[in-house]
Design a protein around this motif. Sequence first.
Motif, PDB file in Angstrom:
ATOM      1  N   HIS A  22       0.833  -1.195   0.000  1.00  0.00           N
ATOM      2  CA  HIS A  22       0.000   0.000   0.000  1.00  0.00           C
ATOM      3  C   HIS A  22       0.874   1.255   0.000  1.00  0.00           C
ATOM      4  O   HIS A  22       2.069   1.209   0.295  1.00  0.00           O
ATOM      5  CB  HIS A  22      -0.908   0.022   1.236  1.00  0.00           C
ATOM      6  N   GLU A  23       0.251   2.393  -0.351  1.00  0.00           N
ATOM      7  CA  GLU A  23       0.900   3.710  -0.255  1.00  0.00           C
ATOM      8  C   GLU A  23       2.213   3.760  -1.052  1.00  0.00           C
ATOM      9  O   GLU A  23       3.245   4.210  -0.560  1.00  0.00           O
ATOM     10  CB  GLU A  23       1.185   4.071   1.215  1.00  0.00           C
ATOM     11  N   THR A  25       4.320   4.946  -4.676  1.00  0.00           N
ATOM     12  CA  THR A  25       4.384   5.761  -5.887  1.00  0.00           C
ATOM     13  C   THR A  25       5.456   5.173  -6.790  1.00  0.00           C
ATOM     14  O   THR A  25       6.627   5.078  -6.395  1.00  0.00           O
ATOM     15  CB  THR A  25       4.711   7.227  -5.571  1.00  0.00           C
ATOM     16  N   GLU A  45      -3.488  -0.716  -2.045  1.00  0.00           N
ATOM     17  CA  GLU A  45      -4.288   0.501  -1.953  1.00  0.00           C
ATOM     18  C   GLU A  45      -3.391   1.734  -2.027  1.00  0.00           C
ATOM     19  O   GLU A  45      -2.226   1.699  -1.644  1.00  0.00           O
ATOM     20  CB  GLU A  45      -5.087   0.510  -0.650  1.00  0.00           C
ATOM     21  N   ASN A  46      -3.953   2.825  -2.552  1.00  0.00           N
ATOM     22  CA  ASN A  46      -3.241   4.109  -2.646  1.00  0.00           C
ATOM     23  C   ASN A  46      -1.918   3.987  -3.407  1.00  0.00           C
ATOM     24  O   ASN A  46      -0.886   4.508  -2.988  1.00  0.00           O
ATOM     25  CB  ASN A  46      -2.996   4.690  -1.252  1.00  0.00           C
ATOM     26  N   THR A  48       0.114   4.968  -6.829  1.00  0.00           N
ATOM     27  CA  THR A  48       0.124   5.919  -7.939  1.00  0.00           C
ATOM     28  C   THR A  48       1.210   5.516  -8.922  1.00  0.00           C
ATOM     29  O   THR A  48       2.385   5.419  -8.555  1.00  0.00           O
ATOM     30  CB  THR A  48       0.387   7.352  -7.450  1.00  0.00           C
ATOM     31  N   HIS A  76      -7.960  -1.277  -6.623  1.00  0.00           N
ATOM     32  CA  HIS A  76      -8.681  -0.490  -5.621  1.00  0.00           C
ATOM     33  C   HIS A  76      -9.010   0.909  -6.141  1.00  0.00           C
ATOM     34  O   HIS A  76      -8.253   1.489  -6.924  1.00  0.00           O
ATOM     35  CB  HIS A  76      -7.856  -0.376  -4.337  1.00  0.00           C
ATOM     36  N   SER A  78      -8.709   3.624  -4.704  1.00  0.00           N
ATOM     37  CA  SER A  78      -7.737   4.625  -4.255  1.00  0.00           C
ATOM     38  C   SER A  78      -6.456   4.618  -5.089  1.00  0.00           C
ATOM     39  O   SER A  78      -5.586   5.473  -4.896  1.00  0.00           O
ATOM     40  CB  SER A  78      -7.376   4.379  -2.785  1.00  0.00           C
ATOM     41  N   SER A  79      -6.314   3.679  -6.011  1.00  0.00           N
ATOM     42  CA  SER A  79      -5.103   3.579  -6.833  1.00  0.00           C
ATOM     43  C   SER A  79      -5.351   4.158  -8.218  1.00  0.00           C
ATOM     44  O   SER A  79      -6.486   4.198  -8.699  1.00  0.00           O
ATOM     45  CB  SER A  79      -4.645   2.123  -6.929  1.00  0.00           C
ATOM     46  N   LYS A  80      -4.265   4.580  -8.887  1.00  0.00           N
ATOM     47  CA  LYS A  80      -4.462   5.323 -10.132  1.00  0.00           C
ATOM     48  C   LYS A  80      -3.201   5.348 -10.987  1.00  0.00           C
ATOM     49  O   LYS A  80      -2.083   5.160 -10.498  1.00  0.00           O
ATOM     50  CB  LYS A  80      -4.866   6.763  -9.814  1.00  0.00           C
ATOM     51  N   ASP A  82      -1.587   8.344 -13.090  1.00  0.00           N
ATOM     52  CA  ASP A  82      -1.834   9.781 -12.958  1.00  0.00           C
ATOM     53  C   ASP A  82      -0.712  10.601 -13.590  1.00  0.00           C
ATOM     54  O   ASP A  82       0.447  10.504 -13.191  1.00  0.00           O
ATOM     55  CB  ASP A  82      -1.957  10.136 -11.474  1.00  0.00           C
ATOM     56  N   GLY A 161      -9.818   1.568 -10.309  1.00  0.00           N
ATOM     57  CA  GLY A 161      -9.321   2.819  -9.752  1.00  0.00           C
ATOM     58  C   GLY A 161      -9.591   3.950 -10.719  1.00  0.00           C
ATOM     59  O   GLY A 161     -10.729   4.169 -11.128  1.00  0.00           O
TER      60      GLY A 161
END
Length: 254
Positions: A22-23, A25, A45-46, A48, A76, A78-80, A82, A161
């Motif tokens: 998770h979290e 980048t 999750e989360n 990027t 999820h 919250s993920s992307k 970007d 996401g």
Amino acid sequence: MLSFIQSSNLKNGIDFLLVTEHEQTIQLKNKKWNNYKFGIFLLGENITLTLGCNRKYEEEELGHLKIKTSHLWIKHSSSKIDCSELGYSMNQGPGKGNSEGFGGGGYGTKGEGNDGQGGEIYGEETLLKQIHFGSGGTFGVGGSGGGIIQLIIEQQLLNDGSIQSNGGNGTCGGGGSGGSILIELQCQSQFKQNFGTIKCIGGNGGYKGGDGRIAIYGIELSSKRIFLKCNQSTFSVDFNTNYFFYHKKNHICS
């Protein structure tokens, strides 16, 4: 596919990209093709997925993310993926905001501005002849435009996401315009596709930036349902997204 790559001698980050933490980048190469033959799986999750760009003032590098992969799964909400604010900086770009009108940048739609003096529309909607970065807003600290995302997916897209390239918000200035998202779905299998949320909207500020452009190839739209057509067969597609332009291009399917 996941069980296959995990039990093989394939290398994560080279043959495929699997992120379960998770979290996170993850920064990929800018303006070069990032090839993952056996898929991209963003399962934490989360997460990027973006670019490593030099965005220092007067040395700003424009962000163009290019990915070719067999599968893309964003698990999820919250993920992307970007590339927001990786286009032209404030007062820059073909559709930059008008300083006299405190305007937002334009691109796929005109930016807002005092007395209609927002940034102008430019480029073309198919994104095949030209693909552009979003333009910056003006006055005060205007927002930057969105970057470019270009995806070639050979088999399956599962996007729970978001895929986005939005313009940045201005501070006492106009917002930047959204960027470009071009997706080519080569659909070499009969998997169900989920497009999820795909957007390239303009940033807010004194006046809002214009929206960007999205083009997706390998699908056909109808007024009630969306279908993916390949090999003279039709498959249902889950769909829930903000969009501006879609295009049918049958010869992509093989």
